[in-house]
Scaffold this motif. Sequence first.
Motif, PDB file in Angstrom:
ATOM      1  N   ALA A 163       0.595  -0.823   0.294  1.00 44.96           N
ATOM      2  CA  ALA A 163       0.235   0.273   0.272  1.00 44.96           C
ATOM      3  C   ALA A 163       0.816   1.062  -0.310  1.00 44.96           C
ATOM      4  O   ALA A 163      -0.019   1.821  -1.006  1.00 44.96           O
ATOM      5  CB  ALA A 163      -0.940  -0.178   0.784  1.00 44.96           C
ATOM      6  N   VAL A 164       2.172   1.129   0.717  1.00 43.01           N
ATOM      7  CA  VAL A 164       3.068   2.352   0.743  1.00 43.01           C
ATOM      8  C   VAL A 164       3.889   2.463  -0.440  1.00 43.01           C
ATOM      9  O   VAL A 164       3.259   3.911  -0.837  1.00 43.01           O
ATOM     10  CB  VAL A 164       3.702   2.248   1.607  1.00 43.01           C
ATOM     11  N   LEU A 165       3.938   1.878  -0.893  1.00 43.24           N
ATOM     12  CA  LEU A 165       4.460   1.737  -2.827  1.00 43.24           C
ATOM     13  C   LEU A 165       3.769   2.029  -3.626  1.00 43.24           C
ATOM     14  O   LEU A 165       4.129   2.991  -4.600  1.00 43.24           O
ATOM     15  CB  LEU A 165       5.389   0.338  -3.053  1.00 43.24           C
ATOM     16  N   ALA A 166       2.270   1.781  -3.363  1.00 40.99           N
ATOM     17  CA  ALA A 166       1.413   2.363  -4.384  1.00 40.99           C
ATOM     18  C   ALA A 166       1.239   3.715  -4.608  1.00 40.99           C
ATOM     19  O   ALA A 166       0.914   4.706  -5.426  1.00 40.99           O
ATOM     20  CB  ALA A 166      -0.169   1.899  -4.174  1.00 40.99           C
ATOM     21  N   ASN A 167       1.469   3.723  -2.762  1.00 39.99           N
ATOM     22  CA  ASN A 167       1.228   5.764  -3.175  1.00 39.99           C
ATOM     23  C   ASN A 167       2.566   6.373  -3.310  1.00 39.99           C
ATOM     24  O   ASN A 167       2.733   7.598  -3.880  1.00 39.99           O
ATOM     25  CB  ASN A 167       1.046   6.346  -1.435  1.00 39.99           C
ATOM     26  N   ILE A 168       3.174   5.741  -2.576  1.00 40.40           N
ATOM     27  CA  ILE A 168       5.045   5.778  -3.478  1.00 40.40           C
ATOM     28  C   ILE A 168       4.708   6.829  -5.102  1.00 40.40           C
ATOM     29  O   ILE A 168       5.123   7.750  -5.366  1.00 40.40           O
ATOM     30  CB  ILE A 168       5.913   5.839  -2.987  1.00 40.40           C
ATOM     31  N   ALA A 169       4.650   5.244  -5.513  1.00 41.47           N
ATOM     32  CA  ALA A 169       4.525   5.839  -6.713  1.00 41.47           C
ATOM     33  C   ALA A 169       3.023   6.933  -7.458  1.00 41.47           C
ATOM     34  O   ALA A 169       3.971   7.606  -8.139  1.00 41.47           O
ATOM     35  CB  ALA A 169       3.277   4.579  -8.048  1.00 41.47           C
ATOM     36  N   SER A 170       2.023   7.459  -7.211  1.00 45.11           N
ATOM     37  CA  SER A 170       1.738   8.309  -7.424  1.00 45.11           C
ATOM     38  C   SER A 170       2.341   9.713  -6.982  1.00 45.11           C
ATOM     39  O   SER A 170       1.905  10.317  -7.350  1.00 45.11           O
ATOM     40  CB  SER A 170       0.035   8.555  -6.184  1.00 45.11           C
ATOM     41  N   GLN A 171       2.728   9.625  -5.593  1.00 42.31           N
ATOM     42  CA  GLN A 171       3.924  10.646  -5.403  1.00 42.31           C
ATOM     43  C   GLN A 171       5.169  10.788  -5.985  1.00 42.31           C
ATOM     44  O   GLN A 171       5.158  12.236  -6.858  1.00 42.31           O
ATOM     45  CB  GLN A 171       4.780  10.404  -4.624  1.00 42.31           C
ATOM     46  N   LEU A 172       5.851   9.673  -7.201  1.00 44.24           N
ATOM     47  CA  LEU A 172       6.818   9.697  -8.054  1.00 44.24           C
ATOM     48  C   LEU A 172       6.373  10.315  -9.140  1.00 44.24           C
ATOM     49  O   LEU A 172       6.427  11.290  -9.585  1.00 44.24           O
ATOM     50  CB  LEU A 172       6.956   8.886  -9.064  1.00 44.24           C
ATOM     51  N   ARG A 173       4.748  10.278  -9.763  1.00 43.88           N
ATOM     52  CA  ARG A 173       3.698  10.911 -10.986  1.00 43.88           C
ATOM     53  C   ARG A 173       3.954  12.412 -11.149  1.00 43.88           C
ATOM     54  O   ARG A 173       3.750  12.524 -12.295  1.00 43.88           O
ATOM     55  CB  ARG A 173       2.802   9.803 -10.654  1.00 43.88           C
ATOM     56  N   ILE A 174       4.190  12.555  -9.735  1.00 44.74           N
ATOM     57  CA  ILE A 174       3.449  14.773  -9.516  1.00 44.74           C
ATOM     58  C   ILE A 174       4.943  15.154  -9.143  1.00 44.74           C
ATOM     59  O   ILE A 174       5.286  15.822  -9.280  1.00 44.74           O
ATOM     60  CB  ILE A 174       2.391  14.434  -8.817  1.00 44.74           C
ATOM     61  N   GLY A 175       6.247  14.308  -9.965  1.00 44.34           N
ATOM     62  CA  GLY A 175       7.749  14.911  -8.979  1.00 44.34           C
ATOM     63  C   GLY A 175       7.829  14.977  -7.150  1.00 44.34           C
ATOM     64  O   GLY A 175       8.315  15.792  -7.222  1.00 44.34           O
ATOM     65  N   ARG A 176       7.019  14.559  -6.883  1.00 45.20           N
ATOM     66  CA  ARG A 176       6.938  14.989  -5.080  1.00 45.20           C
ATOM     67  C   ARG A 176       8.448  14.020  -4.658  1.00 45.20           C
ATOM     68  O   ARG A 176       8.692  14.328  -3.452  1.00 45.20           O
ATOM     69  CB  ARG A 176       5.953  14.151  -4.734  1.00 45.20           C
ATOM     70  N   VAL A 177       8.992  12.819  -5.369  1.00 41.42           N
ATOM     71  CA  VAL A 177       9.427  11.897  -4.669  1.00 41.42           C
ATOM     72  C   VAL A 177      10.385  11.909  -5.419  1.00 41.42           C
ATOM     73  O   VAL A 177      10.516  11.849  -6.698  1.00 41.42           O
ATOM     74  CB  VAL A 177       8.675  10.875  -4.543  1.00 41.42           C
ATOM     75  N   ILE A 178      12.235  11.875  -4.683  1.00 40.94           N
ATOM     76  CA  ILE A 178      12.988  11.538  -5.614  1.00 40.94           C
ATOM     77  C   ILE A 178      13.669   9.672  -5.751  1.00 40.94           C
ATOM     78  O   ILE A 178      13.896   9.458  -4.377  1.00 40.94           O
ATOM     79  CB  ILE A 178      14.070  12.099  -5.537  1.00 40.94           C
ATOM     80  N   PRO A 179      13.911   9.365  -6.844  1.00 44.87           N
ATOM     81  CA  PRO A 179      13.800   7.771  -6.564  1.00 44.87           C
ATOM     82  C   PRO A 179      15.688   8.039  -6.434  1.00 44.87           C
ATOM     83  O   PRO A 179      16.282   8.691  -7.656  1.00 44.87           O
ATOM     84  CB  PRO A 179      13.933   7.158  -7.964  1.00 44.87           C
ATOM     85  N   TYR A 180      16.306   7.005  -5.675  1.00 44.69           N
ATOM     86  CA  TYR A 180      18.057   6.855  -5.572  1.00 44.69           C
ATOM     87  C   TYR A 180      18.209   5.650  -5.734  1.00 44.69           C
ATOM     88  O   TYR A 180      17.204   4.568  -4.895  1.00 44.69           O
ATOM     89  CB  TYR A 180      17.828   7.626  -3.439  1.00 44.69           C
ATOM     90  N   LEU A 181      19.165   4.922  -6.631  1.00 45.84           N
ATOM     91  CA  LEU A 181      19.062   3.863  -6.974  1.00 45.84           C
ATOM     92  C   LEU A 181      20.275   3.503  -6.551  1.00 45.84           C
ATOM     93  O   LEU A 181      21.335   4.003  -6.640  1.00 45.84           O
ATOM     94  CB  LEU A 181      19.063   3.757  -8.465  1.00 45.84           C
ATOM     95  N   GLY A 182      19.971   1.935  -6.459  1.00 50.39           N
ATOM     96  CA  GLY A 182      21.979   1.346  -5.999  1.00 50.39           C
ATOM     97  C   GLY A 182      21.412   0.069  -7.060  1.00 50.39           C
ATOM     98  O   GLY A 182      21.115  -0.167  -7.952  1.00 50.39           O
ATOM     99  N   PRO A 183      23.043  -0.004  -6.542  1.00 53.00           N
ATOM    100  CA  PRO A 183      23.422  -1.194  -7.466  1.00 53.00           C
ATOM    101  C   PRO A 183      22.596  -2.936  -7.291  1.00 53.00           C
ATOM    102  O   PRO A 183      22.877  -3.621  -9.184  1.00 53.00           O
ATOM    103  CB  PRO A 183      24.874  -1.615  -7.022  1.00 53.00           C
ATOM    104  N   LYS A 184      22.012  -2.769  -6.650  1.00 53.71           N
ATOM    105  CA  LYS A 184      20.792  -4.230  -6.568  1.00 53.71           C
ATOM    106  C   LYS A 184      20.197  -4.048  -7.949  1.00 53.71           C
ATOM    107  O   LYS A 184      19.255  -5.240  -8.266  1.00 53.71           O
ATOM    108  CB  LYS A 184      20.237  -4.363  -5.387  1.00 53.71           C
ATOM    109  N   LEU A 185      19.267  -2.642  -8.130  1.00 52.25           N
ATOM    110  CA  LEU A 185      18.967  -2.807  -9.187  1.00 52.25           C
ATOM    111  C   LEU A 185      19.788  -3.036 -10.585  1.00 52.25           C
ATOM    112  O   LEU A 185      18.374  -3.581 -11.155  1.00 52.25           O
ATOM    113  CB  LEU A 185      18.252  -1.123  -9.277  1.00 52.25           C
ATOM    114  N   THR A 186      20.611  -2.678 -10.824  1.00 57.34           N
ATOM    115  CA  THR A 186      20.821  -3.080 -11.884  1.00 57.34           C
ATOM    116  C   THR A 186      21.969  -4.547 -11.906  1.00 57.34           C
ATOM    117  O   THR A 186      21.205  -5.796 -13.379  1.00 57.34           O
ATOM    118  CB  THR A 186      22.595  -2.754 -11.893  1.00 57.34           C
TER     119      THR A 186
END
Length: 288
Positions: free
Chosen positions: A18-41
């Motif tokens: 549920a929190v991730l779904a809310n983060i997604a909505s905040q991403l779409r309006i530019g309210r959240v900045i993603p910070y990516l790490g090597p595990k994503l790679t």
Amino acid sequence: MNAPIPPLDILRLADAEAVLANIASQLRIGRVIPYLGPKLTALSAPSVPTSYEALAEFLGTKVALPKRAKGNPWASAQHIESTRHRATVTALLREAFAAPVEPGPLHRYLAALDLPMIVDSWYDGAMRTALARATNWGEVQGITRAGIGEDRWYRFYDANGVETDKAGAERWTTLLYKPHGGIAPAGNFLITDADYVEVLTEIDIQTPIPDIVRDRRTERSFFFIGCRFHDQLLRIYARQIIKRSSGPHYAVVEPETLTKNEHRFLASEEIIPIALPLPRAIEVLTSA
């Protein structure tokens, strides 16, 4: 006597999703900045190192390292620079990350959102590749000051990989920030102990953090995904990058692997941990 580990409320299962779904909505309006790490790679199964330990191992296959440097990429790189030359360090990092990394679903999802800023803390070029179809973006990278004879902490590059300046960067819709450098477009790498000694002498007063990064983090929160903070250097960098931003902050974690120092870091910076496997977290984010 060691300080007690502060309590940490780790979000799990339905609450986490549920929190991730809310983060997604905040991403779409530019309210959240993603910070990516090597595990994503690592999810792209590339032929490049996908952890600091793997990078240290790679360097150890190229140069005989003293015992004190083995397993530590910063000390390994410092030994190579001290006994050989900075050019050798750069050449080995370019070799390590030479293979292209295919952008994953999250890279492509983020690239399509016209975000104000994306922080990518690893050296590969997957996020840059994903942004190739975006219309107005550019990149700022941390650089080593070893041997450049310039009082500079970072460089700007446009979408074509051409070096530009701060004035040009101000016009970009999306800023890709690579604080430790990256393989593309120019092979800039912050990697040796000496590199970081220079940066850390001034990072508390924010000099090595570009003005445009400081501006764009204002009134925004951060979302860490694919990151670990098991080394003090990584914690210091993250703490300074999110400085004077606005919470709440979140991080996708594997609770069973968290060290005591990571636990303390998350608590002290008021970063809310989300316990979901990384592939599931990405699925929730990109489908919300």
